[in-house]
Design a protein around this motif. Structure first.
Motif, PDB file in Angstrom:
ATOM      1  N   PRO A   5       0.817  -1.195  -0.025  1.00  0.00           N
ATOM      2  CA  PRO A   5      -0.165   0.017   0.001  1.00  0.00           C
ATOM      3  C   PRO A   5       0.967   1.338   0.019  1.00  0.00           C
ATOM      4  CG  PRO A   5       0.009  -0.900   2.324  1.00  0.00           C
ATOM      5  CD  PRO A   5       1.027  -1.754   1.292  1.00  0.00           C
ATOM      6  N   ALA A   6       0.595   2.136  -0.654  1.00  0.00           N
ATOM      7  CA  ALA A   6       1.425   3.510  -1.026  1.00  0.00           C
ATOM      8  C   ALA A   6       1.440   4.043   0.311  1.00  0.00           C
ATOM      9  CB  ALA A   6       0.756   4.328  -1.922  1.00  0.00           C
ATOM     10  N   THR A 264       1.207   9.699  -2.458  1.00  0.00           N
ATOM     11  CA  THR A 264      -0.095   9.148  -2.757  1.00  0.00           C
ATOM     12  C   THR A 264      -0.836   9.684  -3.790  1.00  0.00           C
ATOM     13  OG1 THR A 264      -1.246  10.091  -0.997  1.00  0.00           O
ATOM     14  CG2 THR A 264      -0.402   7.919  -0.534  1.00  0.00           C
ATOM     15  N   ALA A 265      -0.991  11.146  -4.045  1.00  0.00           N
ATOM     16  CA  ALA A 265      -1.727  11.825  -5.136  1.00  0.00           C
ATOM     17  C   ALA A 265      -1.000  11.397  -6.163  1.00  0.00           C
ATOM     18  CB  ALA A 265      -1.459  13.249  -4.764  1.00  0.00           C
ATOM     19  N   VAL A 267       0.771   8.818  -7.310  1.00  0.00           N
ATOM     20  CA  VAL A 267       0.510   7.450  -7.569  1.00  0.00           C
ATOM     21  C   VAL A 267      -0.841   6.943  -8.062  1.00  0.00           C
ATOM     22  CG1 VAL A 267       0.302   5.062  -6.435  1.00  0.00           C
ATOM     23  CG2 VAL A 267       2.187   6.478  -5.975  1.00  0.00           C
ATOM     24  N   ASP A 268      -1.977   7.911  -7.344  1.00  0.00           N
ATOM     25  CA  ASP A 268      -3.419   7.760  -8.046  1.00  0.00           C
ATOM     26  C   ASP A 268      -3.177   8.442  -9.382  1.00  0.00           C
ATOM     27  OD1 ASP A 268      -6.382   7.473  -7.619  1.00  0.00           O
ATOM     28  OD2 ASP A 268      -6.352   9.378  -7.844  1.00  0.00           O
ATOM     29  N   TYR A 269      -2.771   9.613  -9.660  1.00  0.00           N
ATOM     30  CA  TYR A 269      -2.729  10.278 -10.731  1.00  0.00           C
ATOM     31  C   TYR A 269      -2.156   9.296 -12.064  1.00  0.00           C
ATOM     32  CZ  TYR A 269      -2.430  14.051 -14.039  1.00  0.00           C
ATOM     33  OH  TYR A 269      -2.437  14.801 -15.257  1.00  0.00           O
ATOM     34  N   GLY A 271      -1.757   6.217 -12.122  1.00  0.00           N
ATOM     35  CA  GLY A 271      -2.465   5.150 -12.329  1.00  0.00           C
ATOM     36  C   GLY A 271      -3.869   5.253 -13.288  1.00  0.00           C
ATOM     37  N   ASN A 272      -4.320   6.539 -13.190  1.00  0.00           N
ATOM     38  CA  ASN A 272      -5.591   7.042 -14.209  1.00  0.00           C
ATOM     39  C   ASN A 272      -5.067   7.793 -15.118  1.00  0.00           C
ATOM     40  OD1 ASN A 272      -7.737   5.913 -12.105  1.00  0.00           O
ATOM     41  ND2 ASN A 272      -6.302   6.949 -10.761  1.00  0.00           N
ATOM     42  N   ARG A 273      -4.161   8.240 -15.310  1.00  0.00           N
ATOM     43  CA  ARG A 273      -3.799   9.141 -16.564  1.00  0.00           C
ATOM     44  C   ARG A 273      -3.192   8.342 -17.757  1.00  0.00           C
ATOM     45  NH1 ARG A 273      -4.532  14.644 -18.164  1.00  0.00           N
ATOM     46  NH2 ARG A 273      -2.670  15.310 -19.711  1.00  0.00           N
ATOM     47  N   SER A 281       1.573   5.018 -15.242  1.00  0.00           N
ATOM     48  CA  SER A 281       2.279   4.070 -14.201  1.00  0.00           C
ATOM     49  C   SER A 281       2.969   2.960 -14.867  1.00  0.00           C
ATOM     50  CB  SER A 281       1.302   3.701 -13.006  1.00  0.00           C
ATOM     51  OG  SER A 281       0.075   3.136 -13.880  1.00  0.00           O
ATOM     52  N   TYR A 352      -5.282  19.709  -6.820  1.00  0.00           N
ATOM     53  CA  TYR A 352      -4.482  18.415  -6.323  1.00  0.00           C
ATOM     54  C   TYR A 352      -3.676  19.204  -5.226  1.00  0.00           C
ATOM     55  CZ  TYR A 352      -5.768  16.486 -10.882  1.00  0.00           C
ATOM     56  OH  TYR A 352      -6.727  15.787 -11.761  1.00  0.00           O
TER      57      TYR A 352
END
Length: 389
Positions: A5-6, A264-265, A267-269, A271-273, A281, A352
């Motif tokens: 987990p990040a 974490t912001a 990593v999330d970004y 993963g979705n961009r 990612s 962000y």
């Protein structure tokens, strides 16, 4: 699914006891419920809701939480550090408020004050009903507090203070200030209530960092205080420096919260961009950045936990704190800067959290001892030679 987990890739949570886990959960929920939906607006406006948030922080026992008695929670040092980490994951200004209230304003009264002073001020400060600040830094005296110009002289039974203090968190909104001044007997601390004749509190504007934080200047112009306004137990620079050491301990945990939120912001970004037909990612350069950020934050958190355990065992020294503050603020700032690049143009948008944390950490790197001062402290501790001048 990811194996790590990040938010906690080396599972430090497993090393916490039940009370420490409860603190983490409670503070994280507070930040989620009362801060995250509003902090971008506060930052953009240059505003911090002191009177609204202080009582809520007091109800949770977060103000002076590592102190005993007088309405304080009396938690462990590690629990205090973990609370600072979670607060700064919301914003450095939030953690700064708690640090200043507890470690810089309440701590000197608790440690160096008379029983009457403790009874008068600490319960209200612990409840968030009274806001405090710490007046040490001056316009011409930052890293060298021994050169302070603010002075106090006896006039009968009273003290008369003259001078000014600069870059004071909560300074413009505080109900009481702990002000350090030069006297014939050396540097001493004084409790200065707001509204005292000759005591002016001014707001500092035009900040580009720590915007969701109140910052002020304190001006003392023949400010007359009763004789019992002086803290009887503090004499010399060791008094204010011990307070700074308490605050730095919170910072070496807290900065990691800003770094974690940026990480974490990002990593999330990524993963979705999607770019070139696959998520960001999936690119090797992106994964290398993620690996570097993971290592820096994991090492910093392990260091913080170790220093926290030392503090709870009464083995922590100021040199240990310098190592932690230097290492962890630098690591958090490196992570935030890298995260900013990973978000591309969106990295500079307050939609962000990354740019907000990044510019805040520029201040965190400077206050409570600059990077250079902590490097010199560590160098002195290793070599035995002071190289400050």
């Amino acid at each position: 699914m990811p194996n790590l987990p990040a938010i906690d890739p080396i599972d430090l949570r497993s090393t916490l006891d039940d009370d420490e886990r409860a603190v983490v959960a409670a503070v994280r929920q507070l930040v989620k419920d009362q801060v995250l939906d509003h902090v971008e607006e506060w930052f953009e406006r240059g505003y911090f809701p002191v009177r609204e948030l202080a009582p809520e922080l007091g109800k949770m026992g977060l103000l002076g939480m590592h102190l005993d008695g007088y309405g304080c929670a009396g938690t462990s040092a590690v629990a205090y550090g973990l609370a600072c980490l979670e607060l700064e994951a919301g914003d450095s200004g939030l953690r700064s408020f708690v640090s200043v209230q507890g470690s810089l304003a309440m701590f000197p009264i608790h440690k160096y004050g008379s029983e009457e002073q403790r009874q008068q001020w600490l319960p209200g400060m612990a409840a968030g009903e009274i806001v405090g600040c710490f007046g040490l830094t001056e316009p011409d005296s930052g890293s060298d507090p021994a050169s302070m110009r603010t002075h106090a002289r006896r006039d009968g039974e009273d003290w008369v203070l003259n001078g000014s203090k600069m870059w004071i968190t909560n300074g413009n909104v505080a109900d009481v200030a702990v002000v350090w001044a030069r006297t014939e007997d050396g540097i001493r601390g004084f409790i200065v209530p707001a509204g005292t004749p000759g005591f002016e509190q001014r707001t500092i504007h035009h900040k580009m960092s720590l915007r969701a934080s109140e910052t002020g200047e304190l001006v003392l112009d023949n400010c007359r205080l009763p004789g019992d306004a002086m803290l009887p137990g503090a004499a010399g620079l060791s008094g204010p420096l011990s307070c700074l050491n308490e605050a730095r301990f919170g910072i070496l945990f807290g900065a990691l919260g800003a770094g974690r939120a940026s990480f974490t912001a990002a990593v999330d970004y990524v993963g979705n961009r999607t770019q070139f037909g696959k998520p960001l990612s999936a690119f090797q350069l992106t994964q290398h950045k993620i690996a570097e950020m993971t290592v820096k934050l994991s090492a910093g958190t392990a260091l913080a936990m170790h220093l926290g355990r030392l503090k709870d065992d009464h083995q922590l020294t100021s040199d240990h704190v310098s190592i932690g503050k230097l290492a962890n603020v630098r690591a958090a700032l490196d992570v935030a800067r890298t995260a900013r690049t990973m978000l591309g143009a969106n990295g500079i948008s307050l939609e962000y959290p990354v740019i907000r944390h990044m510019v805040n950490l520029e201040s965190v790197m400077t206050y409570e001892g600059t990077e250079e001062i902590h490097a010199l402290a560590i160098g002195r501790a290793i070599t035995g030679i002071a190289a400050f001048a």
